[in-house]
Scaffold this motif. Structure first.
Motif, PDB file in Angstrom:
ATOM      1  N   THR A 261      52.065  48.107  37.628  1.00  0.00           N
ATOM      2  CA  THR A 261      51.428  46.813  37.885  1.00  0.00           C
ATOM      3  C   THR A 261      49.983  47.027  38.318  1.00  0.00           C
ATOM      4  O   THR A 261      49.707  47.771  39.259  1.00  0.00           O
ATOM      5  CB  THR A 261      52.166  46.041  38.989  1.00  0.00           C
ATOM      6  OG1 THR A 261      53.545  45.884  38.615  1.00  0.00           O
ATOM      7  CG2 THR A 261      51.546  44.666  39.194  1.00  0.00           C
TER       8      THR A 261
ATOM      9  N   ARG B  24      46.488  45.122  39.654  1.00  0.00           N
ATOM     10  CA  ARG B  24      45.816  43.911  40.154  1.00  0.00           C
ATOM     11  C   ARG B  24      44.435  43.939  39.548  1.00  0.00           C
ATOM     12  O   ARG B  24      43.617  44.810  39.861  1.00  0.00           O
ATOM     13  CB  ARG B  24      45.757  43.908  41.679  1.00  0.00           C
ATOM     14  CG  ARG B  24      45.167  42.630  42.262  1.00  0.00           C
ATOM     15  CD  ARG B  24      46.008  41.434  41.894  1.00  0.00           C
ATOM     16  NE  ARG B  24      45.448  40.188  42.440  1.00  0.00           N
ATOM     17  CZ  ARG B  24      45.872  38.975  42.129  1.00  0.00           C
ATOM     18  NH1 ARG B  24      46.881  38.839  41.242  1.00  0.00           N
ATOM     19  NH2 ARG B  24      45.330  37.915  42.657  1.00  0.00           N
TER      20      ARG B  24
ATOM     21  N   PHE C 253      44.644  38.566  38.395  1.00  0.00           N
ATOM     22  CA  PHE C 253      45.748  38.785  37.447  1.00  0.00           C
ATOM     23  C   PHE C 253      46.621  39.963  37.901  1.00  0.00           C
ATOM     24  O   PHE C 253      46.110  40.977  38.389  1.00  0.00           O
ATOM     25  CB  PHE C 253      45.210  39.112  36.046  1.00  0.00           C
ATOM     26  CG  PHE C 253      44.347  38.044  35.449  1.00  0.00           C
ATOM     27  CD1 PHE C 253      44.892  36.828  35.064  1.00  0.00           C
ATOM     28  CD2 PHE C 253      42.985  38.249  35.277  1.00  0.00           C
ATOM     29  CE1 PHE C 253      44.091  35.834  34.509  1.00  0.00           C
ATOM     30  CE2 PHE C 253      42.184  37.274  34.730  1.00  0.00           C
ATOM     31  CZ  PHE C 253      42.735  36.053  34.346  1.00  0.00           C
ATOM     32  N   ASP C 254      47.936  39.799  37.741  1.00  0.00           N
ATOM     33  CA  ASP C 254      48.868  40.916  37.850  1.00  0.00           C
ATOM     34  C   ASP C 254      49.232  41.326  36.433  1.00  0.00           C
ATOM     35  O   ASP C 254      49.830  40.542  35.684  1.00  0.00           O
ATOM     36  CB  ASP C 254      50.126  40.505  38.626  1.00  0.00           C
ATOM     37  CG  ASP C 254      49.854  40.299  40.105  1.00  0.00           C
ATOM     38  OD1 ASP C 254      49.054  41.081  40.675  1.00  0.00           O
ATOM     39  OD2 ASP C 254      50.421  39.361  40.703  1.00  0.00           O
ATOM     40  N   VAL C 255      48.866  42.526  36.074  1.00  0.00           N
ATOM     41  CA  VAL C 255      49.049  43.017  34.707  1.00  0.00           C
ATOM     42  C   VAL C 255      50.225  43.988  34.693  1.00  0.00           C
ATOM     43  O   VAL C 255      50.266  44.949  35.464  1.00  0.00           O
ATOM     44  CB  VAL C 255      47.778  43.721  34.200  1.00  0.00           C
ATOM     45  CG1 VAL C 255      47.983  44.210  32.772  1.00  0.00           C
ATOM     46  CG2 VAL C 255      46.583  42.766  34.275  1.00  0.00           C
ATOM     47  N   LEU C 256      51.189  43.739  33.795  1.00  0.00           N
ATOM     48  CA  LEU C 256      52.395  44.554  33.703  1.00  0.00           C
ATOM     49  C   LEU C 256      52.320  45.484  32.490  1.00  0.00           C
ATOM     50  O   LEU C 256      52.042  45.040  31.378  1.00  0.00           O
ATOM     51  CB  LEU C 256      53.637  43.663  33.589  1.00  0.00           C
ATOM     52  CG  LEU C 256      53.794  42.564  34.653  1.00  0.00           C
ATOM     53  CD1 LEU C 256      55.097  41.802  34.420  1.00  0.00           C
ATOM     54  CD2 LEU C 256      53.748  43.153  36.050  1.00  0.00           C
TER      55      LEU C 256
ATOM     56  N   LYS D 251      44.459  32.059  36.742  1.00  0.00           N
ATOM     57  CA  LYS D 251      45.108  33.158  37.456  1.00  0.00           C
ATOM     58  C   LYS D 251      46.538  33.274  36.959  1.00  0.00           C
ATOM     59  O   LYS D 251      47.075  32.344  36.371  1.00  0.00           O
ATOM     60  CB  LYS D 251      45.112  32.898  38.965  1.00  0.00           C
ATOM     61  CG  LYS D 251      43.741  32.727  39.595  1.00  0.00           C
ATOM     62  CD  LYS D 251      43.877  32.430  41.084  1.00  0.00           C
ATOM     63  CE  LYS D 251      42.518  32.228  41.732  1.00  0.00           C
ATOM     64  NZ  LYS D 251      42.640  31.943  43.191  1.00  0.00           N
ATOM     65  N   GLY D 252      47.164  34.428  37.225  1.00  0.00           N
ATOM     66  CA  GLY D 252      48.573  34.563  36.850  1.00  0.00           C
ATOM     67  C   GLY D 252      48.939  35.983  36.493  1.00  0.00           C
ATOM     68  O   GLY D 252      48.295  36.944  36.914  1.00  0.00           O
ATOM     69  N   THR D 253      49.973  36.102  35.691  1.00  0.00           N
ATOM     70  CA  THR D 253      50.509  37.404  35.282  1.00  0.00           C
ATOM     71  C   THR D 253      50.281  37.605  33.787  1.00  0.00           C
ATOM     72  O   THR D 253      50.509  36.684  32.989  1.00  0.00           O
ATOM     73  CB  THR D 253      52.017  37.483  35.583  1.00  0.00           C
ATOM     74  OG1 THR D 253      52.232  37.335  36.995  1.00  0.00           O
ATOM     75  CG2 THR D 253      52.599  38.809  35.117  1.00  0.00           C
TER      76      THR D 253
ATOM     77  N   ASP E 160      51.623  39.933  30.878  1.00  0.00           N
ATOM     78  CA  ASP E 160      52.697  40.867  30.547  1.00  0.00           C
ATOM     79  C   ASP E 160      52.342  41.603  29.256  1.00  0.00           C
ATOM     80  O   ASP E 160      52.286  41.009  28.182  1.00  0.00           O
ATOM     81  CB  ASP E 160      54.010  40.095  30.381  1.00  0.00           C
ATOM     82  CG  ASP E 160      55.216  41.012  30.205  1.00  0.00           C
ATOM     83  OD1 ASP E 160      55.005  42.230  30.023  1.00  0.00           O
ATOM     84  OD2 ASP E 160      56.356  40.513  30.248  1.00  0.00           O
TER      85      ASP E 160
ATOM     86  N   PHE F 119      50.821  35.543  28.726  1.00  0.00           N
ATOM     87  CA  PHE F 119      50.163  35.095  29.957  1.00  0.00           C
ATOM     88  C   PHE F 119      51.020  34.064  30.653  1.00  0.00           C
ATOM     89  O   PHE F 119      51.431  33.059  30.053  1.00  0.00           O
ATOM     90  CB  PHE F 119      48.783  34.523  29.653  1.00  0.00           C
ATOM     91  CG  PHE F 119      48.109  33.922  30.859  1.00  0.00           C
ATOM     92  CD1 PHE F 119      47.834  34.683  31.983  1.00  0.00           C
ATOM     93  CD2 PHE F 119      47.776  32.556  30.870  1.00  0.00           C
ATOM     94  CE1 PHE F 119      47.224  34.131  33.094  1.00  0.00           C
ATOM     95  CE2 PHE F 119      47.169  31.993  31.994  1.00  0.00           C
ATOM     96  CZ  PHE F 119      46.889  32.772  33.098  1.00  0.00           C
TER      97      PHE F 119
END
Length: 250
Positions: A198, A200, A205-208, A235-237, A239, A247
């Motif tokens: 993960t 930041r 953004f949290d990038v997986l 903002k968000g994740t 993947d 997103f």
């Protein structure tokens, strides 16, 4: 009898001839060494690629000095001494330029991040070398999920055996980030979960990522999405573990 004496004389003559040739060989070698010592001395030391260390610091750490014999300088041991003594230097290439110049080309670690450890965090280079202990409040990318074992300045990061795969994935990711000048956009990289890395990213953004991903390709996708598709206030994740980028606002 006379024939036997002639054979003995020829044998002695052959032995003397061999010894004479051997003596001449050593004399010539000595003359060559003497000429090298007299005529090929280091008069100029050129250092390139350095910013953290002075040219004098680099030369001194490698045991290289003006007046040394140009051909007797051990390039490999000098390069090893420089990288061992100056932890921010990742690689060294030493070459000779006749008649009197020794060239030292260094590459310094650019990608730097902090890895947490009890008793004080450590600054880690993109090549996996511990370069120094982190100053309090230093703003660099933080690494979560690895436990340094017996950390020492200038030495590669060592971790417990069970974290070996996570460490290798991290180093590959750091290299990919450095190549894209994107490490500075990461506030944190977590490898605590064996199945997911993960990031930041950009503070929003949290990038997986999967540990076995093609990080170069996935980072290119990430940068394309963040820089051209998403708005500045989103903002968000993100993947990246799937074939397509997903997103999830949050």
């Amino acid at each position: 009898m006379s024939g036997r004496n002639r054979r003995r004389r020829r044998k002695r003559k052959g032995s003397f001839s061999f010894l004479y040739k051997l003596l001449v060989f050593f004399v010539i070698c000595g003359a060559i060494v003497a000429a090298l010592a007299v005529f090929f001395k280091v008069d100029t030391i050129e250092v390139t690629g350095n910013s953290r260390y002075t040219a004098q610091e680099i030369a001194d750490s490698g045991g290289i000095h003006v007046g040394d014999n140009l051909f007797l300088v051990n390039k490999f041991s000098a390069a090893e001494a420089i990288t061992r003594s100056l932890p921010y230097i990742s690689s060294v290439r030493i070459s000779r330029k006749l008649p009197d110049t020794l060239c030292i080309q260094v590459e310094e670690n650019a990608a730097l991040c902090a890895i947490e450890q009890s008793g004080g965090d450590w600054i880690l280079s993109g090549s996996g070398k511990l370069v120094e202990q982190a100053a309090a409040g230093e703003e660099v990318t933080r690494i979560v999920g690895l436990t340094p074992v017996d950390p020492q300045v200038g030495m590669p990061l060592q971790v417990p055996d069970e974290q070996g795969s996570a460490k290798e994935s991290l180093l590959q990711l750091l290299r990919a980030l450095e190549q894209r000048d994107a490490l500075g956009r990461c506030q944190q990289i977590s490898v605590a979960d064996a199945a997911i890395i993960t990031l930041r990213f950009d503070g929003r953004f949290d990038v997986l990522l999967s540990p076995d991903d093609d990080f170069g390709y996935k980072l290119d996708c990430l940068l394309a999405v963040v820089d051209t598709k998403l708005e500045q206030n989103e903002k968000g994740t993100i993947d990246l573990t799937r074939k397509e980028v997903r997103f999830i606002p949050g």
